[in-house]
Write a protein that holds these residues in place. Structure first.
Motif, PDB file in Angstrom:
ATOM      1  N   UNK A 355      75.236  91.392  69.628  1.00 13.31           N
ATOM      2  CA  UNK A 355      75.113  90.493  70.791  1.00 13.31           C
ATOM      3  C   UNK A 355      76.020  89.279  70.717  1.00 13.31           C
ATOM      4  N   UNK A 356      76.671  88.992  71.836  1.00  7.90           N
ATOM      5  CA  UNK A 356      77.444  87.763  71.990  1.00  7.90           C
ATOM      6  C   UNK A 356      78.403  87.531  70.828  1.00  7.90           C
ATOM      7  N   UNK A 357      79.150  88.598  70.457  1.00  2.36           N
ATOM      8  CA  UNK A 357      80.044  88.504  69.298  1.00  2.36           C
ATOM      9  C   UNK A 357      81.088  87.419  69.477  1.00  2.36           C
ATOM     10  N   UNK A 358      81.487  87.155  70.729  1.00  2.96           N
ATOM     11  CA  UNK A 358      82.541  86.164  70.961  1.00  2.96           C
ATOM     12  C   UNK A 358      82.068  84.737  70.741  1.00  2.96           C
ATOM     13  N   UNK A 359      80.753  84.554  70.681  1.00  2.96           N
ATOM     14  CA  UNK A 359      80.276  83.185  70.546  1.00  2.96           C
ATOM     15  C   UNK A 359      79.488  82.890  69.295  1.00  2.96           C
ATOM     16  N   UNK A 435      82.971  92.857  78.202  1.00  9.03           N
ATOM     17  CA  UNK A 435      82.043  91.874  77.644  1.00  9.03           C
ATOM     18  C   UNK A 435      80.814  91.678  78.538  1.00  9.03           C
ATOM     19  N   UNK A 436      81.048  91.403  79.801  1.00 12.61           N
ATOM     20  CA  UNK A 436      79.926  91.134  80.694  1.00 12.61           C
ATOM     21  C   UNK A 436      79.018  92.328  80.848  1.00 12.61           C
ATOM     22  N   UNK A 437      79.598  93.516  81.013  1.00 10.97           N
ATOM     23  CA  UNK A 437      78.794  94.703  81.267  1.00 10.97           C
ATOM     24  C   UNK A 437      78.001  95.140  80.036  1.00 10.97           C
TER      25      UNK A 437
END
Length: 926
Positions: A355-359, A435-437
């Motif tokens: 989950x949310x790897x970019x953040x 990312x969003x999907x």
């Protein structure tokens, strides 16, 4: 073999050859000595332009030690293609990335590293003309030339010339020059069909070639066509790379974590219990409740790693046309075109989600249970659908030239004026989660809505029971997006050269001269899909950039017979580069070569040269790009989990990096010298040995993240002076969490960029011997041996740093210190058989590369044998059986290499034994 030994050898050969020369002189013309007529014929050879010189000459051996590989040798020595032939040469000691590195930036390309130097330091030419760079970047950093697009069927020979050659060829010729010479004159039409595969499975391949030519009066045409295809080899095709059970480290024989929930505080897994039962069908029925020492139980598959390609699926089509038209006795028009279409598909392994790897690095905060958790789901082929994860590249490339050459009236002056152009267009396509999907999908599946953040971590109240569920291919495709990029490189040149092999006479002979004027332009355009730049694709970034460069050059060369036994070759060149919108540079280079022939059978030679490499266009024009990569956090491993690196939970930690180009870069400069001898007492025997020494200054280094993290750990722990240039730079580039709060000292990001800062030096000796023996009724035997041993390879990244010997510092390089090749060919009647062997010297083991002193050691020598048996059916057709890796030798076992595929893919390949049956037929020609 050092300089003293080489000097002693030369002295011994001088003494022996002087005796031998006297002995030969005492024989009459019925013996082995050549008659006067024979000598006249032997010296009456047409002058040709050789690799490393602009002046046509009749001598095969000059001051420049050229190694030649003929088309016949490529076939009978059992090579798959041009790339394999070059990488097997003793001069190719450096480790390089190829198809096996499917997770790299250029899995569809192959290249070569001469003298252990980076691929960009070798200039690769076709018929003396430069090739366009591969559009994608080697290791995501530098420009290089791809060899996979060169069709074997059109190759006449390959010349390899080590050392500095900029005085003749300009930029990039530092490690040496590889000149691929294509067929020019054929008579008739020849068909060649080859088919085969690998004895362990996978990799089935076929190749069809048509070549031919004919002369019609003043017009002479040569043509070629090649089609080839190759099926992939997956890890599951090899029983030593199909499972984590093959890991040489018994403590690492647990499955890939296909479904895990990890406690962020204790770094242990939450036991899934019976939840794994419903997932058993994934990865071919290999998913089960597995156990990892020190972490606990999880749902995993030991076969997941086997779904990575070791050899690409490929298709290639090539067309070749070469022609000349004799306008009159003094002028000839000529031209050539090589055009290729290549497709390559590779699979770097399974996609995964956290989950949310970019953040947040995959961690979420669970306020109900008051814990920090990391979730991971690796998607199986049953979930994604067959072929979904393939990265597909398609390239269209060509190399063309047309010009006019001839002489000025009855004078000794000749000219050659031509235009050449090379272009490479590449399209890259693959599916990747959006990312969003993908975040919305898993929120709906089990996470629920985000409830804010806690110390920067997203807050959810997950339904863990819903997490342990397989997806359908339709669900997987629902959050996929198509990545599409189109990259282009091209280069063109206008060249005018004039030569005179008899400018004027000296007492020792004729002086030869050549002059060259050249003007060119170069373009590199490597965009990234706009969606990647915008962060639309989950956990993915890419390289990007574009630029243009103009260059002009003038060059000259003189060949001067100083004495009857001594000839000097002097060349010089001036290059000026203008990087559009980014400044420019200019460099003058020169070369001096000496040839001393005290007797007809012995040549002593020496040379000194300077060279330069204009900064890669990617180093100058690279735009802001980010990337995610798995790294070893040496600092946290050493402080929080001391012990073997392989057991550290931070051994594969994902970190975000950033990179930009540097428009202030200057040219890399180099100098080299070498000396050696060639002794040919008879037409059946010759031996050569040459010493080389190349020094590079002002080298551009695109900083290694692994090295930065390694240096940072030593700096923080006082093993390096924290005020040293290395420590100051490393600490400024690495961002960590504060040492208090959640995840203290966790890596946040690393910043890299290229700079002119490093120095490098490499030296060694290369030797060759060949002998042909006439055995009468038993046929003819031909023996050859080629050997290269590197004495030293010194690299200094920053001024003030202690220089590192890359041959002995295992943390910096795994290149080969020595490579030996040899073959025996037996020709008898209509039969021919060749046994070809390559011996690669010791390399450091994986533990040594990780600086694990307790387990550091070496990997022993590695030997591979190829065999070829050919039979002539009649005057115009024949059959051949080729076996590559005759003994089916796998890559050498390294008991410390606990990273898949459990061997060094940059030094060795894991394909195993290959067999090909080949049929050749020639219609009405030679």
């Amino acid at each position: 073999m050092d300089r003293k030994l080489l000097a002693t050898s030369i002295s011994a050969i001088l003494a022996f050859s002087a005796w031998a020369d006297t002995a030969y002189a005492q024989q009459d013309t019925t013996g082995t000595a050549a008659s006067d007529e024979d000598k006249k014929d032997a010296t009456d050879i047409a002058a040709v332009v050789v690799t490393g010189s602009l002046i046509p000459q009749a001598q095969k051996e000059t001051a420049s030690p050229v190694t030649t590989i003929t088309a016949a040798e490529i076939q009978r020595q059992g090579f798959r293609n041009v790339s394999d032939a070059l990488r097997s040469q003793p001069l190719s000691t450096g480790a390089v990335q190829d198809n096996q590195f499917s997770g790299g930036f250029t899995p569809g390309a192959t290249t070569v590293s001469l003298l252990g130097l980076e691929p960009g330091f070798t200039l690769i030419l076709i018929d003396g003309r430069p090739l366009a760079d591969y559009p994608l970047l080697y290791n995501g950093q530098s420009n290089f030339t791809d060899l996979s697009s060169i069709p074997t069927g059109m190759v006449e020979q390959i010349d390899i010339l080590p050392g500095n050659q900029s005085a003749i060829y300009g930029s990039s010729a530092i490690a040496g020059v590889v000149n691929i010479i294509l067929k020019k004159k054929l008579d008739g039409v020849q068909f060649n069909v080859r088919a085969g595969g690998y004895s362990d499975g996978g990799g089935r391949n076929e190749r069809f070639q048509v070549t031919g030519g004919k002369a019609w009066g003043a017009l002479d045409l040569t043509f070629g066509f090649q089609y080839s295809q190759q099926k992939p080899i997956y890890g599951y095709d090899r029983d030593w790379a199909d499972s984590t059970n093959d890991n040489p480290d018994p403590d690492s024989r647990y499955g890939s974590r296909t479904f895990i929930i990890l406690d962020g505080f204790s770094n242990t897994y939450y036991d899934p219990g019976a939840a794994c039962d419903s997932l058993r069908g994934n990865f071919g029925g290999s998913t089960f409740r597995d156990f990892r020492p020190g972490r606990g139980y999880f749902c995993g598959s030991r076969d997941e790693i086997g779904y990575t390609t070791l050899l690409n699926e490929e298709k290639g089509t090539s067309f070749y046309l070469n022609g000349s038209y004799q306008l009159n006795s003094n002028a000839e028009l000529y031209g050539s075109l090589l055009y290729g279409i290549n497709e390559s598909n590779s699979n770097s392994g399974s996609r995964f989600w956290s989950p949310d790897i970019n953040g947040s690095g995959g961690y979420i905060w669970d306020p109900v249970n008051f814990r920090l958790d990391l979730y991971q789901h690796i998607f199986s082929p049953e979930e994604t659908g067959v072929g979904t994860n393939m990265a597909k590249t398609r390239s269209n490339s060509y190399n063309a030239a047309f010009g006019v050459r001839g002489g000025f009236g009855d004078s000794n002056w000749d000219y050659n004026a031509f235009y050449s152009r090379s272009q490479y267009n590449l399209t890259d396509n693959q599916l990747w989660p959006l990312t969003g999907k993908i975040e919305d999908f898993f929120r709906n599946q089990f996470l629920g809505p985000q409830l804010g953040t806690y110390y920067g971590y997203p807050v959810y109240t997950p339904n863990n029971a819903a997490f342990y569920q397989s997806l359908t291919p339709a669900q997987y495709r629902s959050f996929q997006g198509a990545i599409h990029t189109e990259s282009t490189t091209w280069t063109h040149n206008v060249n005018l050269s004039i030569t005179n092999t008899d400018l004027f006479e000296l007492p020792a002979g004729s002086v030869g001269v050549a002059a060259l004027i050249q003007s060119g332009y170069q373009v590199w355009n490597n965009p990234t899909d706009p969606g990647i730049i915008a962060g639309e694709f989950w956990g993915l970034t890419g390289t990007q950039g574009s630029g243009k460069r103009a260059n002009d050059a003038i060059a000259f060369e003189f060949r001067v017979p100083v004495f009857s036994t001594l000839t000097a070759n002097i060349s010089g060149r001036f290059d000026k580069y203008r990087n559009i919108d980014a400044g420019g540079d200019s460099k003058a280079t020169y070369k001096l070569g000496l040839e001393y022939r005290p007797i007809d059978t012995l040549l002593l030679r020496a040379s000194y040269a300077t060279a330069f490499r204009a900064p890669d266009m990617s180093y100058i024009y690279a735009g802001e790009s980010g990337f995610f990569t798995s790294v070893t956090d040496y600092y946290r491993c050493s402080v929080e989990e001391p012990g073997p690196i392989g057991d550290c939970s931070y051994n594969s930690f994902q970190v975000k990096g950033s990179r930009t180009g540097n428009r202030e870069l200057e040219s890399i400069t180099a100098k080299s010298f070498g000396y050696g001898f060639v002794w040919s007492p008879t037409q059946q025997f010759d031996i050569r040995a040459d010493y080389y020494n190349v020094s590079i200054d002002n080298e551009v280094s695109d900083l290694s993240i692994n090295q930065l993290l390694f240096d940072e750990a030593r700096c923080r722990q006082g093993q390096l002076d924290i005020n040293s240039p290395t420590c100051v730079d490393a600490l400024a580039r690495i961002v960590r969490n504060p040492n208090s709060g959640l995840q203290p000292n966790a890596l946040q990001s690393v910043r890299i960029n290229p700079i002119n800062v490093s120095k490098e030096r490499v030296s060694g000796v290369v030797a060759n011997v060949s002998y042909t023996m006439d055995a009468g009724r038993a046929g003819e035997f031909v023996f050859t041996g080629n050997y290269n041993i590197s004495h030293s390879h010194i690299f200094q990244r920053y001024p003030g740093d202690v220089p590192r010997d890359l041959l002995r510092d295992a943390t910096a390089s795994s290149e080969f210190k020595s490579v030996f090749t040899g073959d025996i060919t037996w020709n008898i009647g209509d039969w021919s058989a060749t046994l070809y062997g390559t011996r690669y010297g010791n390399t450091p083991n994986y533990a040594a590369q990780l600086d694990d002193l307790d387990n550091a050691g070496t990997v022993g020598p590695h030997m591979v044998y190829n065999a070829n048996i050919a039979y002539k059916l009649n005057e115009n057709s024949g059959l051949a059986l080729t076996v590559n890796n005759l003994r089916n030798t796998r890559a050498p076992v390294d008991k410390t290499y606990n990273v898949y595929p459990y061997y060094n893919i940059f030094n060795y390949n894991g394909y195993g034994r290959a067999l090909w049956l080949e049929y050749n037929i020639n219609f009405a020609g030679k």
